[in-house]
Write a protein that holds these residues in place. Structure first.
Motif, mmCIF file in Angstrom:
data_model
loop_
_atom_site.group_PDB
_atom_site.id
_atom_site.type_symbol
_atom_site.label_atom_id
_atom_site.label_comp_id
_atom_site.label_asym_id
_atom_site.label_seq_id
_atom_site.Cartn_x
_atom_site.Cartn_y
_atom_site.Cartn_z
ATOM 1 N N ILE A 243 41.523 47.607 42.755
ATOM 2 C CA ILE A 243 42.662 47.463 43.675
ATOM 3 C C ILE A 243 43.874 48.101 43.010
ATOM 4 O O ILE A 243 44.304 47.687 41.934
ATOM 5 N N ARG A 244 44.401 49.143 43.658
ATOM 6 C CA ARG A 244 45.575 49.844 43.143
ATOM 7 C C ARG A 244 46.584 49.979 44.270
ATOM 8 O O ARG A 244 46.275 50.549 45.319
ATOM 9 N N ASP A 245 47.767 49.461 44.035
ATOM 10 C CA ASP A 245 48.815 49.478 45.071
ATOM 11 C C ASP A 245 48.315 48.843 46.372
ATOM 12 O O ASP A 245 48.529 49.366 47.478
ATOM 13 N N ASN A 246 47.584 47.707 46.212
ATOM 14 C CA ASN A 246 47.048 46.936 47.337
ATOM 15 C C ASN A 246 46.026 47.705 48.171
ATOM 16 O O ASN A 246 45.740 47.344 49.314
ATOM 17 N N ILE A 247 45.483 48.793 47.607
ATOM 18 C CA ILE A 247 44.457 49.579 48.299
ATOM 19 C C ILE A 247 43.168 49.528 47.477
ATOM 20 O O ILE A 247 43.179 49.721 46.264
ATOM 21 N N SER A 248 42.028 49.286 48.146
ATOM 22 C CA SER A 248 40.730 49.213 47.469
ATOM 23 C C SER A 248 40.160 50.622 47.308
ATOM 24 O O SER A 248 40.053 51.380 48.281
ATOM 25 N N ILE A 249 39.813 51.004 46.057
ATOM 26 C CA ILE A 249 39.295 52.347 45.761
ATOM 27 C C ILE A 249 38.049 52.215 44.873
ATOM 28 O O ILE A 249 38.023 51.409 43.952
#
Length: 743
Positions: A243-249
């Motif tokens: 989770i980076r900047d509230n985005i799942s990658i």
């Protein structure tokens, strides 16, 4: 960054086409002649070179071109690193295919050998197989297609005024092939029946086949020694959802960044160093530290890459990723250790360097002595014995004796949480005569606690609060104890500034406008502060094993903070084991005399140096070296770095700082004194293994060559013996994988 660091570069190059230690020596010698190359180390066992060079005067492509001109393949190792295991598999597959083709074509020729001996003459041999032209048809592709790499490498060796195993193989097989070719062509005008001509096609083909078989077995055995490295590489290839900047990658482990958050499910590998934000679980760190028992961890605990989450769901934040992670550092240390050369290997390389020319001379001597003295005029017999001498000699076994043992040992050490920076440190550790052990964090837990606060003219809480406000900037275990004591009492620490560290003495800073100094009695006295206290009381505290920190506020003595540490569980056992290894054990510490003597007595150490500053520790190491001692120094603090760097072998404990780790030659992933005895045991066993390999290689050649000169060995038998000698050395090295280091 210094000017030297700016202009000096280092590159690791994967090299293909090396067949013996003479090839490695030739590359080293050629690169060493380049003015802008500072150092070149070539490891035959892993087919890799480590080169330090001046980036302003030469580039990597020029270095690679130089290696390629010598007749070898060369690529930057990092470019191949991702597919290293695939590269090894391709090597094995290529060599296996060459061997199978060679064996298939050689089998009918081998069958014809049955007619050479009276005790096998009754066995049926197809008439076609005895036909010289049929034998020529089978032997030619073996000699010039399957065997072409031998010719290619031999040509480049001779071109560069050197000689290697390929030269011996080419000379031996070519002599047998071309002599048989001459007899076959000459048979056209001969009255002798074709099948009665004494040909040696089977000799040349059999030698090539056997050498290829030996290389195939050797390559597979060497691949086994790299299993630890391959495991670490495979870890880096895995992908993870973060989770980076509230985005799942979802991305590869190498692309995870500091601050990324991820969920670790039960059974998953932990790919980065991180800190637990939520959850509790048992963590298996056996791959990294060698500790088989899982460790319970929860909120705020650190976890290391390469470990496995056993039974709980964890939410963690990345604190070390990529090349800074524990698993990447392990990978780097193992590879550096395998590329480096210990002194004993350089001695073996010098022997191998003069070996081939001596063998060629002995082969010529054998031919002439048989042709002119023992059996005058017998060209075929004289040639056969000369070929046997040329083929049985094996510089490969001498060249592989050291690197294969170092390669296996460094992998075995890594499995137990012991990282050698260079192979030379394995040899140096075995030669150690005296070992210095730092007290705090090495013999003791390094997690001291505040047991008493003695204040003068201020309250105890105020004294602790002011001292902790300064100590919070220190990494020393005693400083952490002071800060922890203040937090346990729920004290709010004020801001501080103008922090000055006095290594080995203490620390000072400005807190709420007042100068606070905390450290040794000597530090306060050096600052002109008079200490008014009952010295007998101080002595009694020290005799109880407590370390006393003196505190001043605004240039006035304010009191003392007493800190005590506990012994590590295995310290007494580990120190006894070090004594059994015939090491003189010495404790060196910056602590006071009374405290030091008490700890030393408890663990059975007779030799003590107390009140030692960082410079004193380094000076002590150098003085012992002047007296002829090989010094091992073990420490974990920043103040141990000078001594670690000065020692013959510096060992950093697992709790050490980055500076300590950088200065040390050996890094322990755990802070367990028992691992030092494990490292010492491994180094002793490794050096014994290397000496066994070298002894076998030298004794083999000393026994085998006279047998060949006396005509007691067929050339194909000589080739088999030569191949098996290399395989035997590698197999003996692999025994280190089964070594049990636990005591």
């Amino acid at each position: 960054m210094s000017l030297v660091e700016e202009i000096e570069g280092q590159v690791t190059i994967q090299i293909s086409g090396m067949t013996c230690s003479n090839c490695a020596a030739r590359i080293e010698k050629s690169l060493g002649k380049i003015e802008s190359v500072h150092e070149a180390k070539v490891n035959l066992a892993i087919e890799r070179a480590s080169v330090r060079y001046n980036k302003r005067k030469i580039n990597i492509n020029q270095i690679i071109n130089k290696i390629e001109k010598l007749g070898f393949g060369a690529n930057i190792y990092k470019d191949l690193q991702k597919n290293q295991s695939d590269y090894r598999k391709l090597q094995v597959r290529s060599l296996r295919n060459r061997f199978l083709v060679s064996a298939l074509l050689t089998l009918p020729l081998l069958w014809t050998m049955l007619s050479h001996f009276s005790f096998t003459s009754t066995i049926w041999v197809p008439e076609l197989f005895l036909n010289p032209w049929f034998q020529l048809t089978l032997a030619t592709p073996v000699q010039f297609i399957v065997g072409m790499p031998f010719y290619f490498n031999a040509f480049h060796a001779v071109k560069n005024r050197s000689a290697n195993m390929d030269v011996l193989v080419v000379l031996g097989t070519s002599s047998a092939y071309f002599y048989s070719h001459y007899l076959t062509v000459n048979s056209l005008s001969s009255s002798i029946a074709n099948h009665h001509i004494p040909l040696y096609f089977e000799t040349s083909s059999m030698i090539i086949t056997v050498v290829l078989l030996g290389k195939l077995i050797e390559l597979k055995a060497r691949s086994k020694t790299l299993k630890v490295v391959h495991r670490l590489q495979d870890m880096g290839k895995k992908e993870k959802t973060i989770i980076r900047d509230n985005i799942s990658i979802t991305l590869p482990a190498k692309n995870i960044q500091v601050g990324d958050i991820m969920m670790i499910h039960p059974g998953e590998n932990i790919l980065i160093d991180g800190e637990i934000l939520e959850g509790n679980s048992a963590i298996d760190e056996s791959m990294i530290t060698g500790e088989s028992i899982p460790i319970e961890k929860g909120l705020g605990d650190k976890i290391i890459s390469g470990s496995i989450n056993i039974n709980g769901l964890l939410k963690i934040v990345a604190i070390k990723t990529g090349e800074q992670s524990t698993i990447a550092r392990m990978h780097e240390f193992i590879e550096e250790a395998q590329v480096s050369k210990p002194p004993i290997q350089r001695a073996a390389d010098r022997i191998a360097g003069i070996f081939v020319p001596i063998i060629v001379c002995l082969s010529l001597f054998t031919f002439f002595i048989w042709y002119f003295v023992i059996n005058p005029g017998e060209l075929a017999l004289s040639l056969e014995h000369a070929i046997a001498v040329m083929v049985i000699a094996c510089p490969c076994a001498i060249g592989l004796a050291t690197p294969t043992s170092i390669m296996v040992a460094s992998g075995k050490a890594a499995e137990n949480g012991i990282l050698f920076k260079e192979g030379s440190h394995i040899e140096a550790l075995d030669q150690g005569t005296i070992i210095f052990l730092d007290k705090t964090g090495t013999i003791t837990e390094g997690k001291p606690s505040v047991t008493k606060v003695v204040s003068m003219n201020v309250s105890e809480l105020h004294l602790l609060r002011m001292a902790a406000a300064v100590e919070i900037y220190s990494e020393h275990p005693m400083a952490k104890a002071v800060v922890k004591a203040a937090k346990n009492r729920k004290l709010i620490l004020p801001d501080s500034h103008s922090i000055i560290t006095f290594p080995g003495y203490g620390i000072s800073g400005i807190v709420e406008g007042s100068k606070v100094i905390i450290g040794t009695k000597q530090l306060l006295e050096n600052e002109g502060i008079s200490i008014y206290i009952n010295h007998r009381e101080v002595q009694q505290l020290q005799e109880q094993g407590k370390s006393v920190l003196f505190v001043s506020i605004q240039q006035k003595f304010a009191g003392m903070i007493c800190v005590s540490d506990t012994l590590k569980q295995n310290s007494i056992t580990a120190i006894n084991l070090l004594k059994q290894l015939r090491l003189k054990v010495v404790m060196v510490t910056g602590d006071q005399d009374y405290t030091s003597k008490l700890i030393a007595k408890e663990v059975g150490i007779k030799h003590i140096y107390s009140n030692a500053l960082p410079k004193d520790k380094g000076d002590l190491v150098r003085q012992c070296q002047k007296n002829g001692e090989n010094v091992i120094f073990v420490g974990d603090g920043m103040n141990d770095a000078p001594a670690l760097a000065a020692a013959n072998v510096g060992i950093a404990m697992g709790t050490g700082t980055d500076l300590t780790s950088a200065a040390a030659d050996v890094n322990l992933m755990k802070s367990d004194l028992m691992d030092i005895s494990k490292a010492a045991k491994l180094s002793t066993k490794t050096m014994r293994n290397i000496k066994q390999n070298l002894s076998f290689a030298l004794i083999y050649n000393c026994i085998a060559i006279p047998f060949a000169i006396l005509g007691m060995l067929e050339p194909w038998m000589a080739g088999t013996a030569m191949a098996l000698s290399s395989v035997s050395v590698v197999s003996n090295s692999l025994r280190l994988q089964k070594l049990k280091l636990s005591n």
